[in-house]
Scaffold this active site. Structure first.
Site, PDB file in Angstrom:
ATOM      1  N   ASP A   1      31.731  35.990  41.263  1.00  0.00           N
ATOM      2  CA  ASP A   1      32.537  36.783  42.194  1.00  0.00           C
ATOM      3  C   ASP A   1      31.714  37.894  42.845  1.00  0.00           C
ATOM      4  O   ASP A   1      32.083  39.061  42.834  1.00  0.00           O
ATOM      5  CB  ASP A   1      33.734  37.410  41.479  1.00  0.00           C
ATOM      6  CG  ASP A   1      34.543  36.381  40.695  1.00  0.00           C
ATOM      7  OD1 ASP A   1      35.079  36.725  39.620  1.00  0.00           O
ATOM      8  OD2 ASP A   1      34.610  35.232  41.166  1.00  0.00           O
TER       9      ASP A   1
ATOM     10  N   GLU B   1      42.276  33.132  47.470  1.00  0.00           N
ATOM     11  CA  GLU B   1      41.962  34.349  46.698  1.00  0.00           C
ATOM     12  C   GLU B   1      40.634  34.928  47.174  1.00  0.00           C
ATOM     13  O   GLU B   1      40.045  34.427  48.119  1.00  0.00           O
ATOM     14  CB  GLU B   1      41.904  33.994  45.203  1.00  0.00           C
ATOM     15  CG  GLU B   1      40.874  32.932  44.890  1.00  0.00           C
ATOM     16  CD  GLU B   1      40.986  32.382  43.464  1.00  0.00           C
ATOM     17  OE1 GLU B   1      41.825  32.863  42.682  1.00  0.00           O
ATOM     18  OE2 GLU B   1      40.196  31.485  43.135  1.00  0.00           O
TER      19      GLU B   1
HETATM   20  C1  6LW Z   1      38.630  35.621  40.462  1.00  0.00           C
HETATM   21  C2  6LW Z   1      38.987  34.639  41.517  1.00  0.00           C
HETATM   22  C3  6LW Z   1      37.980  33.626  41.165  1.00  0.00           C
HETATM   23  O1  6LW Z   1      39.507  36.671  40.321  1.00  0.00           O
HETATM   24  O2  6LW Z   1      37.957  33.522  39.814  1.00  0.00           O
HETATM   25  O3  6LW Z   1      36.146  32.418  41.854  1.00  0.00           O
HETATM   26  C4  6LW Z   1      38.634  34.669  39.281  1.00  0.00           C
HETATM   27  N1  6LW Z   1      37.207  33.128  42.041  1.00  0.00           N
HETATM   28  O4  6LW Z   1      38.817  35.061  42.841  1.00  0.00           O
HETATM   29  C5  6LW Z   1      37.888  35.191  38.107  1.00  0.00           C
HETATM   30  O5  6LW Z   1      36.518  35.164  38.398  1.00  0.00           O
END
Ligand code: 6LW
Length: 565
Positions: free
Chosen positions: A14, A184
């Site tokens: 991330d 996300e």
């Molecule tokens: C993070 C989400 C994700 O909050 O995995 O790869 C979760 N993306 O955006 C935890 O790393």
């Protein structure tokens, strides 16, 4: 200048990046590990130096009792008018929060929690030209969740004085795919009069991807890029050396060259031990949309940032095949001694440290682990101080002395994916001197091997990790290494083998699940009894055994083959 991917190898998921003057800064998620959120800086996007951690005080972050993949998720780093901002989510304590600092190396402030108004995870900040600040994040679909992963990206104005969300909250995107899952990791940017949103989609496994959208108004309506996903490896098959590519952040180098950092995994034979790592790609803009690694459309082992026109696959392949000395090699080999009271910033503890249980600089030379009944299996604060697995093949070694005769007290080395999935190489002196290798799989301990040794309390341990296998060795010395005792200058004698070619696949993400990568470190425990003793570690070393790299190694070989044509 050629950059080699990953730019941060090992458990650095991330990534978020921003540029201030000639420096780029980057942060990553750390989940249950403490200190939380490493801060890196670089001038060339190739060589990254850790300058500190954002959450380095218990008062900033509560990780009590959290699972390895809970705690601190997906931070964002931004800079505005002399202040550095990091916004992240503590899923185990308080939710979304902001911390600020005048210098990126810290100290960082106490957290400003945004409360009930800031639902969801993966928050980011955007500062508009008029000084307005906006929060953008992910939350469950506010029109009603139709299925697991049915989320929305939403934006709301943030009052930086009061550190409070103000005005209306605006859901703006629901994912570009039909029945999209896990939109996300959003970030908001402005360029040429457009507001741009970059967000991850598909979940952080093999279907992970990155989508772009834009609008003339900050609260939308947004249109998705017709070329979405602008980056993914989902279509390259399960054996492609880099998978799970997603969760990106954009930056520009001040000369109009754009780059994106994102996470990716490098499974070996389908098993990932290093976790989700940080990669980099070039970005150009066409018709008002970002294009990643033009002409190539996927991550590469090397990125040519010499400022030439878009690097074609051939130029990258030729370059990557050159003597790798051109790369700023992220040499990870280092021997650590413990004269200082502060552990180096790359060391990780698990959850909130308990006063006096792990002391660096004890007697001016040792890392002392004290009277801690906690074991790794518990979601407590174990005496564990570790480094991330950063390479496919490496060796960790340590020298320790047990200053305890309490039965069951031990010290040693552990290889950890989580409290339920780890290996422990433990030294005991009571009721007799021995070294034991234990596998904890699914929370259940299995003794793999044990060596009874002549009486002694000083040990050296060696663990060699080679791809998906590890070998475990030990040797002992009679006399103490503490000043004043009749000190043996160093332990000699042959290494004794506990076990070779132990299968590490149980520690992989594919087996254990979760969001973290493996760590290797020093460990001590009273195994349920506090007792009166302690364990001193004189040094800890991490040594890269070969320059071979997993995953993208295949791309390098391909590179060399093609370049040789
Ligand atoms: C993070 C989400 C994700 O909050 O995995 O790869 C979760 N993306 O955006 C935890 O790393």
């Amino acid at each position: 200048m050629m950059i080699r991917n990953p730019i941060l190898s090992g458990f650095y998921p991330d990534p978020s990046i921003c540029r201030v003057g000639e420096w780029f800064y980057m942060v990553n998620s750390t989940f249950a590990y403490f200190p939380g959120i490493p801060v890196f800086r670089s001038r060339d996007l190739a060589c990254w130096e850790q300058i500190g951690n954002v959450l380095e005080r218990n008062s900033q972050v509560s990780l009590e009792g959290c699972g390895h993949s809970e705690g601190i998720y997906a931070p964002t780093i931004r800079y505005y008018e002399g202040v550095y901002y990091v916004i992240a989510t503590n899923v185990s304590g308080g939710g979304n929060f902001i911390v600020t600092a005048r210098q990126p190396e810290g100290p960082w402030s106490e957290p400003y929690f945004l409360g009930e108004k800031a639902q969801g995870i993966d928050p980011s900040l955007f500062f508009d030209e008029d000084g307005s600040c906006y929060y953008i994040g992910q939350r469950e679909n506010s029109r009603g969740s139709r299925y697991f992963g049915d989320c929305e990206i939403w934006i709301q104005k943030l009052d930086l004085e009061r550190m409070e969300l103000v005005g209306e909250s605006h859901p703006v995107l629901y994912g570009f795919e039909k029945n999209a899952v896990w939109p996300e990791g959003p970030h908001l940017y402005k360029k040429d009069g457009w507001y741009y949103i970059l967000h991850a989609e598909g979940g952080t496994e093999r279907n992970h991807c990155i989508a772009a959208a834009r609008s003339r108004e900050v609260f939308g309506p947004y249109e998705y890029c017709p070329a979405n996903p602008i980056l993914t490896h989902r279509h390259l098959g399960k054996d492609y050396p880099v998978t799970c590519v997603g969760h990106g952040d954009l930056t520009e180098d001040g000369q109009g060259n754009w780059y994106m950092v994102m996470l990716g995994s490098r499974p070996e034979m389908g098993y990932t031990l290093l976790g989700r790592e940080t990669f980099l790609a070039k970005v150009v803009w066409e018709d008002g949309w970002p294009v990643v690694n033009p002409g190539i459309g996927r991550l590469e082992t090397s990125v040519d940032i010499s400022g030439d026109s878009e690097s074609s696959i051939e130029s990258c392949l030729k370059e990557a095949a050159k003597e790798r000395l051109e790369f700023c090699d992220q040499e990870h080999s280092k021997t650590y001694t413990f004269e200082n009271e502060e552990l180096p910033p790359e060391f990780l503890l698990l959850r909130n440290p308990k006063e006096g249980m792990i002391l660096s600089g004890a007697e001016g030379a040792f890392l002392r682990m004290n009277r801690n009944p906690a074991v790794l299996k518990e979601q407590a604060f174990p005496c564990y101080a570790a480094l991330r697995f950063r390479d496919r093949s490496f060796e960790v070694e340590t020298e320790l002395e047990l200053k305890t005769d309490s039965e069951g007290h031990c010290g040693g080395i552990a290889l950890v994916q989580s409290n339920d999935w780890h290996f422990r190489l433990e030294c005991y002196t009571a009721p007799q001197t021995k070294v034991r290798l234990t596998a904890c799989q699914g929370g259940k301990d299995t003794a793999l091997g044990e060596l009874l040794l002549e009486a002694g309390r000083r040990f050296q341990l060696r663990v060699i990790v080679d791809g998906l296998y590890a070998s475990f060795f030990c040797r002992t010395a009679e006399k103490s290494f503490h000043k004043g005792d009749s000190q043996d200058p160093q332990i000699e004698g042959d290494w004794k083998t506990l076990m070779e070619k132990v299968d590490l696949r149980p520690l992989s993400t594919e087996n254990a699940g979760g969001f973290v990568g493996c760590t290797a470190g020093m460990y001590a425990s009273g195994n349920g009894r506090a007792g009166d003793g302690y364990v001193d570690f004189a040094w800890f070393s991490y040594k890269v055994l070969k320059k071979q790299s997993i995953g993208s190694g295949a791309v390098i070989e391909e590179t060399e083959k093609r370049a040789a044509r």
